[in-house]
Design an enzyme around this catalytic site. Sequence first.
Site, PDB file in Angstrom:
ATOM      1  N   HIS A  64       0.870  -1.185   0.057  1.00 26.69           N
ATOM      2  CA  HIS A  64       0.010  -0.052   0.149  1.00 26.69           C
ATOM      3  C   HIS A  64       0.948   1.275   0.215  1.00 26.69           C
ATOM      4  CE1 HIS A  64      -3.553  -2.500   2.051  1.00 26.69           C
ATOM      5  NE2 HIS A  64      -3.264  -2.849   0.793  1.00 26.69           N
ATOM      6  N   HIS A 118      -9.294  -1.982  -5.514  1.00 28.68           N
ATOM      7  CA  HIS A 118      -8.089  -2.606  -4.539  1.00 28.68           C
ATOM      8  C   HIS A 118      -6.899  -3.382  -5.086  1.00 28.68           C
ATOM      9  CE1 HIS A 118      -6.003  -2.440  -0.596  1.00 28.68           C
ATOM     10  NE2 HIS A 118      -6.021  -3.954  -0.962  1.00 28.68           N
ATOM     11  N   ASP A 122      -3.034  -2.992  -5.157  1.00 32.91           N
ATOM     12  CA  ASP A 122      -2.150  -3.662  -4.827  1.00 32.91           C
ATOM     13  C   ASP A 122      -1.090  -3.837  -6.109  1.00 32.91           C
ATOM     14  OD1 ASP A 122      -2.869  -4.207  -2.134  1.00 32.91           O
ATOM     15  OD2 ASP A 122      -4.020  -6.134  -2.767  1.00 32.91           O
ATOM     16  N   HIS A 131      -0.576 -10.958  -5.185  1.00 29.65           N
ATOM     17  CA  HIS A 131       0.850 -10.758  -4.838  1.00 29.65           C
ATOM     18  C   HIS A 131       1.794 -11.624  -5.471  1.00 29.65           C
ATOM     19  CE1 HIS A 131      -0.905  -7.645  -2.177  1.00 29.65           C
ATOM     20  NE2 HIS A 131      -1.251  -8.254  -1.659  1.00 29.65           N
TER      21      HIS A 131
END
Length: 303
Positions: free
Chosen positions: A78, A237, A241, A264
């Site tokens: 973030h 979101h 990311d 991720h």
Amino acid sequence: MTQQRTLKNTIRATGVGLHSGDKVYMTLRPAPVDHGVVFRRVDLEPVVEVPADAELVTETTLCTGLTCNGAKIQTVEHLMSALAGLGVDNVIVELSSAELPIMDGSSGPFVFLLQSAGIVEQSKPKRFIRITQTVEVRDGDKVARFEPYEGYKLGFTIEFNHPMIPAKQSRQEIEFSTSAYVKEISRARTFGFMRDLEYMRERNLGLGGSMDNAIVLDEFRVLNEDGLRYTNEFVRHKILDAIGDLYLAGGAILGAYEGFKSGHALNNKLVRALLADQAAWEWVSFPEGTEQPPVTYASPVYA
């Protein structure tokens, strides 16, 4: 002409780690040209520095974490996203614990911190990573891809079998600029499902999580009293990311990113695959007297 940027002033914040639940003190300091983003574990003796480098990523379960010389830095995505969004190249991030503060679960508080510190241009041109060939990585049906593009564009599609995340709200695209990032992406919060809570607790994850720093869903609805900030906050979101994960490449991206159910782990795999293929990218900059870069950053903020 687009120059490198750092902070004008040092600024501090306090919060809790999303996964550790630990209180953490964070200090953001200006850094010289070509320094990059470097994390500092000031609670260790001696202090250990951990560069924001995709090659140092060792943790991708529900966050992006780095390890260097035995020191861990967790949940960097973030802050990295906010730095990318505001075009900050060089900064020192001092931490009193292994995990960055989660703040409200978005990058909005980090954007506010950076703007409050002031952002100044430096003496050398900003370096961009220009994508010159398509690079794609897969994991089952999940896909992450870079393609050449004049600018920086991100597209993302999620798939969740949940009434609050219908197909029509599962896709988002953004033509990157500071203003688009701040308005359309930065306020989108991380999210989690009640059904995953047991899995997370067994692994000592999400210990600092609450409705103050995440969107929480049961089988049917959003449990947060205030509801959503955007109708498709979930996929926004995921773009937030991705912007943070991709900034670990070591420079601002010029190209198009596409994610389908990526996370991720796949984002990091994509950056590593890109950097390993020297024919797929090149360093470019736009010094004074040359063309303008195809990405718009806000004017420096002099606090």
